[in-house]
Design an enzyme around this catalytic site. Structure first.
Site, PDB file in Angstrom:
ATOM      1  CD  GLU A 426      37.092 -27.426 -20.847  1.00  0.00           C
ATOM      2  OE1 GLU A 426      37.488 -28.375 -21.544  1.00  0.00           O
ATOM      3  OE2 GLU A 426      36.789 -26.322 -21.320  1.00  0.00           O
ATOM      4  CD  GLU A 523      38.599 -22.725 -21.288  1.00  0.00           C
ATOM      5  OE1 GLU A 523      38.192 -23.195 -22.372  1.00  0.00           O
ATOM      6  OE2 GLU A 523      39.306 -23.369 -20.497  1.00  0.00           O
TER       7      GLU A 523
END
Length: 848
Positions: A426, A523
């Site tokens: 991320e 995710e």
């Protein structure tokens, strides 16, 4: 460090487990101990011992003290001489002690608190700030974890406690050798298309201590493939590598059984012996297992859709990736045994998963982890250990990272299970969406840092060390599109490229239209509470309420407990029991039901999107929910509780990841059913659609559609009917009074799980009565059979046997028949009596 406490300890180990073992502290996971024991990681600790050298020191040209893993910042002394320092938990350290070692030695490892070291590093970093400084207060964590090469979640995370450990977390040894010594050894298979044959690259990295080259022969033997080759080699002084190419001839190559992921074939490995016979020094014999498989990450234009595909091809076959995300299995790595790993990984495979992502805020897992994945067919998406933060790029830091990356790639690249290296978790998104509110004028500096770290250093080493698998710089990323935009895309969450992470706790999770029709969902998730039996071990009776201090303390995600309540409240009645403990247990049950149903809806959406493009979106080829396992006993996104117990979500995963599955969804008043298949051939099947009223175990109507073709490795529409027609056809039905179940059945016993579709929220269901559930238990060999009986339709029937370790064949199901047989697979010895006395049966209407 100051001598105020002294105790015996184990290596590998850490200070916390040593204190626990000696009874100097309670269970660190008990109640509020994570905060009470903060002092342990703020102190400095020293490990020391005296040892006799078991060989004659004078006979060896070189003697090294080797640490497989030191956590983290330490000075190493041998006989009061500093032989080296460590500052990276993920590196292997080898210190030359040839001139220092004696017959009797005193070795010391003087640790510095990771917390104070990180703070000091941040203070000394004058150039520009490196956010985030500290975790959100709800995580009760420590600051500046991005300044230390250590497990990032050990300073706390939104599902885990802060235990910044100190210790020698992996093996330590002394190596003594003359002439030459083997440091790394790896095998990489390639399939040469032009020659239609397999080629094996055998790489050996040596330390040569002679002043002149060492010559000799290397023989590689793979008996099962009748392949043996001998090479003459010369090793130059110093550290260097030799690469041998073993060709497996065409005839033998056609007989090679490739390694396949779980559900797609066997995980065949071949025993191989490599013998080094050099003119000087001793003979070295390496026994290894070699696996043959190829992997490609395909990013190509898709007709009718802007952007690029993003999917994995193994051995030339596109594979839909099904699985979850892996986090460290314990705050104290020395407690993670091979049994712990096997239990968790086996549970993933048993739920029809074929992949896990080793997430970038934890650790590069131990060898055993990857060995088990090789053996059971779990593909690994391997992050490098950088997560949700920006990182420094000064010279010392980069040198440490370069050593870490090259060590880890060399250590791991022989594993067929690893199919992708990914630079970080991320961090591209953090810059693109400006999570840390960096002023626009300064963003350039951070982008430069980002490219320096992940592209110019990490990627460069990975491509040099391993040409056999793909690399992406981050997750989520837009893949090749991110590369085109200078490694930083405008929107890394773009559904037309790469992978996405998606979380939404505000929308209705039963509504599939809120989910991104992405190329790859790496995710996504919802929280739930672990079972009462798991919580009970670390709490006291005053904690057993949803709003207790303990319940708040354990929730590390801002507003998490309230979000779960809101999500439950959309579809279920909230528990109102006057008995607080009953109400707490009801809440736990409902959070698990809600989580399972939400992730079922979302995963089924990703699976039915794999073969279609709608409004330019689709061809979803992966679903990895967040997260597989837990680091401690607390509310989290996991489907396996700390200790391995399956939550209802994990039982649902076994069905929503089934190789053959019918999936229903509603669009503009029309019910659609898709046939989803991971099987390698087309099947002609019968689709059975059964409608029940909530008030009766006898179906109102049954429809069998024969000759339905479910295509190999795809998702195709097999049935559609408007809801109003369906309700009319089944006369006595309304949306609130009826429920639909359906399954696919074929010849020779081929059958999908039975799936369900709710036509309204269950809090609005009409005719649903409280069922009387009963079970009889009997033993058959090593397993136990539970025969369940019900007096009425029972949604979300849960069987719970408390702390007895094991799992059921099915759980959390909708019971629409009087009788159902469920098998219990024990993980430790138990008995019929023990199971009967522990069993708690719950269904939706037991919640009051």
């Amino acid at each position: 460090g100051n001598g105020s406490v002294s105790l015996r300890a184990e290596v590998p180990g850490c200070v916390h487990t040593a204190l626990l073992c000696r009874g100097l502290i309670q269970d660190p996971y008990y109640r509020f101990n994570d905060v009470m024991y903060r002092w342990i990681s703020l102190d400095n600790w020293t490990y020391s011992r005296t040892f006799k050298t078991p060989f004659d020191v004078r006979k060896w040209q070189k003697v090294n003290l080797v640490f497989e893993g030191v956590d983290t910042v330490a000075q190493i002394l041998l006989n009061n001489v500093t032989v080296g320092r460590t500052d990276n938990m993920f590196n292997r350290y080898s210190f030359d002690i040839t001139s220092v070692i004696q017959e009797v030695n005193f070795v010391e490892v003087r640790f510095l608190s990771a917390v104070s070291y990180a703070a000091e590093q941040s203070r000394c970093h004058k150039a520009h700030s490196i956010p985030p400084a500290c975790p959100p207060p709800v995580q009760k964590g420590e600051c500046h974890v991005n300044f230390i090469r250590k497990e990032q979640c050990s300073f706390s995370w939104d599902w885990g406690p802060s235990f910044p450990t100190q210790g020698i977390w992996k093996d330590v040894r002394i190596e003594a050798y003359n002439h030459y010594h083997l440091i790394y050894f790896s095998l990489t298979p390639f399939f040469v298309k032009s020659a239609q044959q397999w080629c094996l690259e055998v790489e050996s990295i040596f330390d040569v201590v002679s002043s002149k080259p060492v010559a000799g022969l290397v023989t590689v033997n793979i008996p099962k493939l009748k392949t043996q080759q001998t090479f003459s080699v010369r090793l130059q002084p110093g550290e260097g590598s030799i690469v041998l190419h073993v060709n497996i001839n065409k005839v033998r190559s056609s007989a090679v059984e490739a390694w396949w992921p779980n559900g797609h074939g066997k995980q065949t490995g071949y025993n191989m012996t490599t013998t080094f016979m050099m003119e000087e020094g001793c003979q070295i014999e390496k026994f290894s297992k070699v696996y043959f498989r190829t992997v490609e990450l395909v990013q190509e234009p898709i007709p009718g859709s802007p952007g690029l595909s993003f999917y994995f091809r193994l051995n030339g076959r596109p594979i839909f990736i099904k699985g979850s995300n892996w986090i460290p299995a314990d705050s104290f790595q020395d407690r993670v045994t091979s049994d712990t790993l096997r239990l968790l990984l086996k549970s993933a495979a048993d739920a029809n998963m074929n992949a896990l992502r080793v997430w970038g805020g934890g650790v590069y897992e131990q060898d055993e982890f990857y060995d088990i994945c090789d053996e059971i067919g779990i593909m690994i998406w391997q992050d490098f250990m950088f997560a949700c933060a920006l990182y420094p790029t000064d010279q010392n830091y980069l040198e440490s990272v370069r050593a870490e990356v090259s060590h880890q790639v060399r250590r791991l690249k022989s594993h067929p299970s690893i199919i992708l290296w990914s630079g970080n978790n991320e961090n591209e998104a953090a810059l693109a969406s400006n999570w840390f509110s960096i002023p626009y004028a300064d963003i350039g500096v951070y982008i430069k840092d980002y490219v320096t770290l992940y592209v110019k250093n990490i990627r460069e080493i990975v491509l040099t060390e391993d040409k056999s698998r793909p690399f992406v710089a981050s997750s989520p990323t837009n893949g090749l599109e991110s590369v085109k935009q200078g490694w930083l895309s405008q929107n890394p969450y773009d559904t037309h490229y790469g992978d996405t992470h998606f979380y939404d706790y505000k929308s209705d999770c039963w509504n599939w239209t809120v989910y991104p029709k992405t190329r790859f969902a790496s995710e996504y998730g919802f929280q739930s509470w672990p079972s009462f039996s798991t919580i009970e071990k670390v709490s006291s009776p005053e904690d057993w309420s949803y709003t207790s201090n303990f319940s708040l303390h354990r929730q590390h995600h801002e507003g998490g407990n309230i979000q779960m309540l809101q999500e439950i409240g959309r579809h279920f009645k909230l528990p109102q029991s006057p008995d607080p403990v009953k109400q707490f247990k009801d809440m736990i049950y409902l959070t698990q039901v809600m989580q399972a149903q939400c992730i079922k809806t979302e995963t089924e959406f990703y699976r039915f999107s794999q073969s279609e493009i709608i409004n330019g979106e689709g061809h979803t080829m992966g679903a990895l929910y967040w997260q597989l396992n837990d680091i401690w006993q607390a509310p989290s996104w996991a489907s396996l509780e700390y200790g391995g117990k399956w939550k209802l979500l994990h039982y649902f995963a076994q069905n929503f990841f089934a190789p053959l599955l019918p999936v229903a969804f509603e669009d503009k008043g029309v019910l659609h059913i898709y046939g989803v298949s991971d099987l390698h051939v087309d099947h002609r099947l019968t689709l059975r659609v059964i409608v029940h009223t909530w008030s009766s175990l006898e179906p109102v109507c049954t429809l069998a559609t024969e000759g339905v073709t479910v295509k190999a490795q795809s998702a195709v529409p097999i049935y559609k009917e408007s809801i109003s027609d369906l309700l009319e056809r089944c006369r006595s039905c309304t949306r609130k009074s009826c429920v639909i179940t359906f399954c696919l059945v074929g010849e020779d016993g081929l059958q999908s799980p039975t799936n369900h579709y709710f036509l309204s929220s269950l809090k609005d269901a009409v005719g649903l009565e409280k069922a009387h559930l009963s079970a009889s238990v009997s033993q058959q060999d090593d397993i136990y059979v539970f025969v369940l009986q019900t007096t009425a339709i029972a949604p979300f029937v849960s069987l719970d046997v408390g702390s007895i370790k094991g799992r059921f064949s099915d759980n959390g199901f909708l019971m629409t028949e009087k009788k159902k047989m469920v098998v219990f697979y024990p993980w430790e010895p138990t008995s019929v009596e023990e199971l009967e006395s522990s069993l708690i049966l719950t269904s939706l209407l037991d919640v009051v």
